[in-house]
Design an enzyme around this catalytic site. Structure first.
Site, PDB file in Angstrom:
ATOM      1  N   ARG A 111     -12.127  11.369  -7.599  1.00  0.00           N
ATOM      2  CA  ARG A 111     -10.765  11.596  -7.091  1.00  0.00           C
ATOM      3  C   ARG A 111     -10.644  12.950  -6.413  1.00  0.00           C
ATOM      4  O   ARG A 111      -9.888  13.102  -5.452  1.00  0.00           O
ATOM      5  CB  ARG A 111      -9.748  11.496  -8.234  1.00  0.00           C
ATOM      6  CG  ARG A 111      -9.465  10.087  -8.695  1.00  0.00           C
ATOM      7  CD  ARG A 111      -8.112   9.999  -9.404  1.00  0.00           C
ATOM      8  NE  ARG A 111      -8.024  10.958 -10.491  1.00  0.00           N
ATOM      9  CZ  ARG A 111      -8.429  10.720 -11.741  1.00  0.00           C
ATOM     10  NH1 ARG A 111      -8.983   9.554 -12.029  1.00  0.00           N
ATOM     11  NH2 ARG A 111      -8.300  11.618 -12.681  1.00  0.00           N
ATOM     12  N   LEU A 114     -12.592  12.346  -2.743  1.00  0.00           N
ATOM     13  CA  LEU A 114     -12.179  11.321  -1.778  1.00  0.00           C
ATOM     14  C   LEU A 114     -10.736  11.520  -1.313  1.00  0.00           C
ATOM     15  O   LEU A 114      -9.935  12.158  -1.981  1.00  0.00           O
ATOM     16  CB  LEU A 114     -12.344   9.939  -2.406  1.00  0.00           C
ATOM     17  CG  LEU A 114     -13.778   9.606  -2.852  1.00  0.00           C
ATOM     18  CD1 LEU A 114     -13.801   8.282  -3.612  1.00  0.00           C
ATOM     19  CD2 LEU A 114     -14.713   9.558  -1.658  1.00  0.00           C
ATOM     20  N   SER A 140      -2.807   8.504  -1.899  1.00  0.00           N
ATOM     21  CA  SER A 140      -3.490   8.770  -0.631  1.00  0.00           C
ATOM     22  C   SER A 140      -3.124  10.167  -0.151  1.00  0.00           C
ATOM     23  O   SER A 140      -1.952  10.522  -0.111  1.00  0.00           O
ATOM     24  CB  SER A 140      -3.081   7.738   0.425  1.00  0.00           C
ATOM     25  OG  SER A 140      -3.551   8.120   1.704  1.00  0.00           O
ATOM     26  N   ARG A 141      -4.153  10.942   0.197  1.00  0.00           N
ATOM     27  CA  ARG A 141      -3.902  12.297   0.696  1.00  0.00           C
ATOM     28  C   ARG A 141      -3.505  12.297   2.169  1.00  0.00           C
ATOM     29  O   ARG A 141      -2.970  13.287   2.670  1.00  0.00           O
ATOM     30  CB  ARG A 141      -5.154  13.169   0.509  1.00  0.00           C
ATOM     31  CG  ARG A 141      -5.485  13.482  -0.933  1.00  0.00           C
ATOM     32  CD  ARG A 141      -6.529  14.593  -1.019  1.00  0.00           C
ATOM     33  NE  ARG A 141      -6.845  14.921  -2.392  1.00  0.00           N
ATOM     34  CZ  ARG A 141      -7.895  14.440  -3.066  1.00  0.00           C
ATOM     35  NH1 ARG A 141      -8.728  13.612  -2.452  1.00  0.00           N
ATOM     36  NH2 ARG A 141      -8.124  14.767  -4.315  1.00  0.00           N
ATOM     37  N   VAL A 142      -3.774  11.203   2.875  1.00  0.00           N
ATOM     38  CA  VAL A 142      -3.507  11.174   4.320  1.00  0.00           C
ATOM     39  C   VAL A 142      -2.260  10.359   4.653  1.00  0.00           C
ATOM     40  O   VAL A 142      -1.868  10.288   5.812  1.00  0.00           O
ATOM     41  CB  VAL A 142      -4.719  10.604   5.089  1.00  0.00           C
ATOM     42  CG1 VAL A 142      -5.948  11.477   4.871  1.00  0.00           C
ATOM     43  CG2 VAL A 142      -5.018   9.173   4.670  1.00  0.00           C
TER      44      VAL A 142
END
Length: 221
Positions: A111, A114, A140-142
């Site tokens: 985690r 990614l 989601s980071r994006v």
């Protein structure tokens, strides 16, 4: 292209099978192609390195994994992505966790590396919800960079209502909650059926992106 290293292969074969597959993906990326890389599983890869590390005399640390395991994961995972002037590698890595324990060292390290994670829940399968994706634990980071403000607000509202339902599920089931005590919970209960329907999808069903977003906005409106 498929690269296979089965459980009866040596730990070295299982370890370098993953690196060989990534090298093949990089070959096509360097040709300007967009590559989809899928690996099952990171846990087996880590177990192979654990066998190697312990055989070399490394001390076991968290859950018996030697330090070299956690150092090896970035060397594999961070090779995915897009490189300027070349193609890209979109990677999906599966991670097995014991007893749905998300603090497992391999899951925790994955985690941190990614860009996002999709968590599957055994609990949701008990309710017949497929795919059993736990939206509370997935992230989601994006996401914020690729969606508009209205979409983001709707997603946050949906997660909040779902979280309120989870927190009060026992009270509602045993009839201990009286309608009117909590306005948000009343809204969540009223929308529960539609929310559960939104989270389910049969294998033969297809929903385009715009339809999904519109359905999401209608549910939380």
């Amino acid at each position: 292209m498929i690269v296979v290293a089965t459980s009866d292969d040596s730990p070295l074969m299982r370890k370098y099978g993953a690196f060989s597959a990534m090298s093949i993906a990089e070959y096509f990326k360097n040709q300007g192609k967009d590559v989809l890389f899928m690996m099952d599983s990171v846990t087996r890869f880590a177990m192979a390195q654990r066998e190697i590390g312990l055989a070399l005399g490394e001390p076991p640390t968290s859950k018996g994994y030697p330090p070299s395991v956690l150092a090896l994961l970035p060397q594999l995972m961070e090779r995915a992505g897009k490189e300027e002037g070349k193609g890209s590698i979109t990677a999906f890595f599966t991670v097995l966790v014991e007893g749905d324990d998300l603090s497992d060292p391999i899951a925790d390290q994955s985690r941190s590396i990614l860009d996002g994670h999709i968590v599957l829940s055994r609990e949701l399968t008990d309710y017949g919800i497929y795919p059993p994706i736990s939206i509370q634990n997935s992230a989601s980071r994006v996401m914020g960079d690729v969606i508009d403000v209205e979409h983001k607000k709707a997603a946050m509202r949906f997660k909040r209502l779902n979280s309120i339902l989870k927190e009060n599920e026992v009270l509602v089931r045993i009839g201990a909650y009286e309608k009117g005590n909590d306005k948000e919970l009343d809204i969540a209960i009223a929308k529960k059926e539609k929310m559960n329907g939104f989270l389910q999808q049969f294998p033969d069903e297809i929903f385009d992106f715009e339809t999904t977003i519109n359905d999401l906005k209608q549910i939380v409106s």
